[in-house]
Design a protein around this motif. Structure first.
Motif, PDB file in Angstrom:
ATOM      1  N   LEU A  98       0.822  -1.209   0.000  1.00  0.00           N
ATOM      2  CA  LEU A  98       0.000   0.000   0.000  1.00  0.00           C
ATOM      3  C   LEU A  98       0.856   1.259   0.000  1.00  0.00           C
ATOM      4  CD1 LEU A  98      -2.853   1.344   0.359  1.00  0.00           C
ATOM      5  CD2 LEU A  98      -2.393   1.299   2.816  1.00  0.00           C
ATOM      6  N   VAL A  99       0.474   2.206  -0.846  1.00  0.00           N
ATOM      7  CA  VAL A  99       1.037   3.553  -0.841  1.00  0.00           C
ATOM      8  C   VAL A  99      -0.132   4.527  -0.721  1.00  0.00           C
ATOM      9  CG1 VAL A  99       2.283   5.312  -2.148  1.00  0.00           C
ATOM     10  CG2 VAL A  99       3.064   2.938  -2.193  1.00  0.00           C
ATOM     11  N   THR A 100      -0.061   5.435   0.231  1.00  0.00           N
ATOM     12  CA  THR A 100      -1.080   6.468   0.404  1.00  0.00           C
ATOM     13  C   THR A 100      -0.382   7.814   0.544  1.00  0.00           C
ATOM     14  OG1 THR A 100      -2.644   4.965   1.479  1.00  0.00           O
ATOM     15  CG2 THR A 100      -2.973   7.313   1.840  1.00  0.00           C
ATOM     16  N   ASN A 101      -0.680   8.733  -0.368  1.00  0.00           N
ATOM     17  CA  ASN A 101      -0.048  10.054  -0.332  1.00  0.00           C
ATOM     18  C   ASN A 101      -1.022  11.132  -0.792  1.00  0.00           C
ATOM     19  OD1 ASN A 101       2.948   8.597  -0.727  1.00  0.00           O
ATOM     20  ND2 ASN A 101       2.973  10.547   0.347  1.00  0.00           N
ATOM     21  N   GLY A 102      -0.786  12.340  -0.291  1.00  0.00           N
ATOM     22  CA  GLY A 102      -1.576  13.483  -0.714  1.00  0.00           C
ATOM     23  C   GLY A 102      -0.888  14.236  -1.836  1.00  0.00           C
ATOM     24  N   PHE A 103      -1.707  14.835  -2.734  1.00  0.00           N
ATOM     25  CA  PHE A 103      -1.187  15.637  -3.839  1.00  0.00           C
ATOM     26  C   PHE A 103      -2.014  16.914  -3.958  1.00  0.00           C
ATOM     27  CE2 PHE A 103      -0.067  11.274  -4.869  1.00  0.00           C
ATOM     28  CZ  PHE A 103       1.273  11.391  -5.184  1.00  0.00           C
ATOM     29  N   PRO A 104      -1.331  18.066  -4.052  1.00  0.00           N
ATOM     30  CA  PRO A 104      -2.065  19.331  -4.207  1.00  0.00           C
ATOM     31  C   PRO A 104      -2.354  19.624  -5.683  1.00  0.00           C
ATOM     32  CG  PRO A 104       0.278  19.780  -3.983  1.00  0.00           C
ATOM     33  CD  PRO A 104       0.129  18.286  -3.915  1.00  0.00           C
ATOM     34  N   PHE A 105      -3.366  20.457  -5.910  1.00  0.00           N
ATOM     35  CA  PHE A 105      -3.693  20.922  -7.257  1.00  0.00           C
ATOM     36  C   PHE A 105      -3.870  22.432  -7.232  1.00  0.00           C
ATOM     37  CE2 PHE A 105      -4.531  16.492  -7.790  1.00  0.00           C
ATOM     38  CZ  PHE A 105      -4.329  16.242  -9.143  1.00  0.00           C
ATOM     39  N   PRO A 106      -3.499  23.110  -8.304  1.00  0.00           N
ATOM     40  CA  PRO A 106      -3.689  24.564  -8.348  1.00  0.00           C
ATOM     41  C   PRO A 106      -5.170  24.910  -8.463  1.00  0.00           C
ATOM     42  CG  PRO A 106      -2.843  23.752 -10.445  1.00  0.00           C
ATOM     43  CD  PRO A 106      -2.814  22.596  -9.499  1.00  0.00           C
ATOM     44  N   PRO A 107      -5.541  26.125  -8.130  1.00  0.00           N
ATOM     45  CA  PRO A 107      -6.958  26.529  -8.212  1.00  0.00           C
ATOM     46  C   PRO A 107      -7.518  26.318  -9.615  1.00  0.00           C
ATOM     47  CG  PRO A 107      -5.668  28.178  -7.040  1.00  0.00           C
ATOM     48  CD  PRO A 107      -4.686  27.210  -7.615  1.00  0.00           C
ATOM     49  N   GLY A 108      -8.725  25.732  -9.639  1.00  0.00           N
ATOM     50  CA  GLY A 108      -9.427  25.568 -10.908  1.00  0.00           C
ATOM     51  C   GLY A 108      -9.014  24.378 -11.737  1.00  0.00           C
ATOM     52  N   ALA A 109      -8.066  23.564 -11.261  1.00  0.00           N
ATOM     53  CA  ALA A 109      -7.566  22.447 -12.078  1.00  0.00           C
ATOM     54  C   ALA A 109      -8.597  21.334 -12.216  1.00  0.00           C
ATOM     55  CB  ALA A 109      -6.269  21.904 -11.489  1.00  0.00           C
ATOM     56  N   ILE A 110      -9.215  20.934 -11.122  1.00  0.00           N
ATOM     57  CA  ILE A 110     -10.220  19.869 -11.164  1.00  0.00           C
ATOM     58  C   ILE A 110     -11.361  20.211 -10.218  1.00  0.00           C
ATOM     59  CG2 ILE A 110      -8.780  17.930 -11.907  1.00  0.00           C
ATOM     60  CD1 ILE A 110      -8.374  17.206  -8.972  1.00  0.00           C
ATOM     61  N   ALA A 111     -12.547  19.738 -10.603  1.00  0.00           N
ATOM     62  CA  ALA A 111     -13.737  20.025  -9.807  1.00  0.00           C
ATOM     63  C   ALA A 111     -14.180  18.830  -8.979  1.00  0.00           C
ATOM     64  CB  ALA A 111     -14.882  20.462 -10.718  1.00  0.00           C
ATOM     65  N   HIS A 112     -13.742  17.619  -9.363  1.00  0.00           N
ATOM     66  CA  HIS A 112     -14.210  16.413  -8.694  1.00  0.00           C
ATOM     67  C   HIS A 112     -13.095  15.378  -8.710  1.00  0.00           C
ATOM     68  CE1 HIS A 112     -16.696  12.918  -7.636  1.00  0.00           C
ATOM     69  NE2 HIS A 112     -17.607  13.773  -7.236  1.00  0.00           N
ATOM     70  N   TYR A 122       4.623  20.813  -6.626  1.00  0.00           N
ATOM     71  CA  TYR A 122       4.219  21.327  -5.321  1.00  0.00           C
ATOM     72  C   TYR A 122       4.335  22.857  -5.288  1.00  0.00           C
ATOM     73  CZ  TYR A 122       4.718  16.432  -3.945  1.00  0.00           C
ATOM     74  OH  TYR A 122       4.598  15.074  -3.865  1.00  0.00           O
ATOM     75  N   CYS A 123       5.411  23.374  -5.852  1.00  0.00           N
ATOM     76  CA  CYS A 123       5.603  24.827  -5.857  1.00  0.00           C
ATOM     77  C   CYS A 123       4.541  25.522  -6.698  1.00  0.00           C
ATOM     78  CB  CYS A 123       6.991  25.171  -6.384  1.00  0.00           C
ATOM     79  SG  CYS A 123       8.341  24.555  -5.350  1.00  0.00           S
ATOM     80  N   ASP A 124       4.296  24.998  -7.901  1.00  0.00           N
ATOM     81  CA  ASP A 124       3.362  25.649  -8.827  1.00  0.00           C
ATOM     82  C   ASP A 124       1.903  25.504  -8.411  1.00  0.00           C
ATOM     83  OD1 ASP A 124       5.591  26.316 -10.268  1.00  0.00           O
ATOM     84  OD2 ASP A 124       5.333  24.745 -11.785  1.00  0.00           O
ATOM     85  N   SER A 125       1.615  24.540  -7.536  1.00  0.00           N
ATOM     86  CA  SER A 125       0.222  24.371  -7.094  1.00  0.00           C
ATOM     87  C   SER A 125      -0.241  25.534  -6.227  1.00  0.00           C
ATOM     88  CB  SER A 125       0.091  23.070  -6.294  1.00  0.00           C
ATOM     89  OG  SER A 125       0.673  23.202  -5.003  1.00  0.00           O
ATOM     90  N   THR A 126       0.687  26.259  -5.614  1.00  0.00           N
ATOM     91  CA  THR A 126       0.450  27.371  -4.665  1.00  0.00           C
ATOM     92  C   THR A 126      -0.265  26.907  -3.387  1.00  0.00           C
ATOM     93  OG1 THR A 126      -1.683  28.129  -5.571  1.00  0.00           O
ATOM     94  CG2 THR A 126       0.324  29.019  -6.579  1.00  0.00           C
TER      95      THR A 126
END
Length: 398
Positions: A15-29, A365-369
């Protein structure tokens, strides 16, 4: 996304479980995300954990089982996302609530009782005992409240909440236990959080021990050391007194216990065992006692080098008892497994101590803000700064 295997053995289906950020407006769901390995979609469980003010997704939590990763090797995956992306339908969840109790399928062979305790394959409960200096052992809570914090085809997190009370009925400790199971694994991870309650500013604790029944009560238990030895666990126990010394048969031994204990086909592992001393293993009637706050004699930690005068708030190991501030939460990370061969148990214990991580490129990570303004490593633009950081990290690691 890269998953690196830092261990000297190959890994598959872990098992691998990790969080990932997204920039504003990239995905809605979260359905607009899927995981690819060699351009082929693989089963992944995706959960939204935070949103941007505009309602778009800020963070997702991704869980999946790895393919084959060589020893000291790595594997590449791709998180594909966007309005035109759709993940394959999720399979059946691993856990269901039956009459309020969790029932686990296609994962570790465990069950639960109404008190919130994990029940082993031999139908025996794993029990936490808490002992106070003045009033002795606290009574066991009657019932627990179960909730499913995450539940999918890859991973499930079962939360059990129960209340320990003093002999006069006052709240003493709130116990929140999270049991994580994952597909086709004989292991269950336990994150046990004790929250200090009561009317006093501090609570004193004498001992806190989790008892894990043995699948084979006649078999001997051994504990692993950092240098690879297997040390017998007896009724007298193994006590990690300091980060460099433990007691065996009442005698001090220079060394570190890794936190892994094994017997016939069974594994118990406590993460950061020696780092969070004092800790101890004992055996009683074939069952393993994992002392999360082992009893210790008065004066053990009262003198130098602990420098109690240098702690402006308070030092929690004075006078032979543990002193916890009201509202404080203490979490222990435990792994249990049954029906595992010795080599598989060793691998599970090492993976518990040093889990596999799925990591995106630093620029993502940097560009996601998501972390506010953050600059990625740039040896050309920040030459002296980067050289200084590299030098300090190398010195720390040495």
């Amino acid at each position: 996304v890269t998953v690196r295997n830092p261990h000297p053995f190959a890994v598959s289906g872990h098992l691998v479980t990790n969080g990932f950020p997204f920039p504003p407006g990239a995905i809605a769901h979260s359905r607009q995300v899927r995981l690819l390995a060699k351009d082929q979609e693989i089963p992944a469980q995706v959960k939204t954990t935070a949103w941007w003010p505009d309602g778009s997704i800020k963070w997702i939590l991704v869980s999946f089982l790895t393919g084959d990763i060589a020893a000291a090797g790595s594997a590449e995956y791709t998180l594909e996302y966007g309005a035109n992306v759709s993940r394959q339908p999720d399979g059946a969840p691993l856990v269901s609530l039956v009459d309020g109790l969790p029932a686990v399928a296609n994962a570790a062979p465990v069950a639960f009782n109404p008190a919130g305790e994990l029940v082993t394959p031999r139908q025996q409960p794993c029990r936490l005992d808490i002992r106070l200096p003045d009033s002795g052992r606290l009574g066991q809570p009657g019932t627990a409240v179960f909730t499913l914090e995450d539940n999918g085809p890859v991973r499930a997190v079962i939360k059990a909440t129960r209340q320990f009370a003093t002999p006069d009925g006052e709240p003493a400790f709130l116990l929140e236990t999270r049991y994580t199971v994952w597909k086709n694994s004989p292991a269950v991870k336990i994150q046990q959080t004790v929250i200090v309650q009561g009317k006093q500013t501090h609570a004193l604790l004498e001992d806190m021990t989790l008892t894990i029944p043995a699948a084979n009560p006649a078999a001997a238990w051994t504990a692993a050391t950092e240098n690879g030895d297997a040390v017998p666990i007896t009724k007298d126990g193994l006590h990690q007194l300091f980060d460099h010394e433990y007691l065996a048969a009442g005698q001090p031994v220079k060394g570190r216990l890794t936190g892994a204990a094994v017997t016939d086909g069974q594994l118990v592992s406590l993460r950061h065992f020696w780092q969070n001393y004092p800790k101890a293993f004992r055996v009683d009637g074939g069952a393993l006692q994992l002392a999360l706050c082992p009893d210790f004699e008065a004066g053990r930690y009262d003198a130098f080098p602990f420098e109690k005068e240098g702690h402006h708030l308070y030092f929690y190991l004075l006078g032979g008892v543990y002193k916890f501030k009201a509202g404080m939460a203490k979490t222990d990370d435990i792994l249990l497994a049954w029906g595992v061969a010795a080599e598989a148990a060793d691998h599970l214990a090492r993976l518990h101590q040093r889990p596999l991580l799925a990591v995106a490129p630093p620029a993502w990570y940097c560009d996601s803000t998501a972390f506010y303004p953050l600059a990625k490593r740039n040896p050309e633009q920040f030459k002296y700064y980067e050289e200084t950081i590299d030098r300090k990290i190398a010195a720390y690691a040495a």
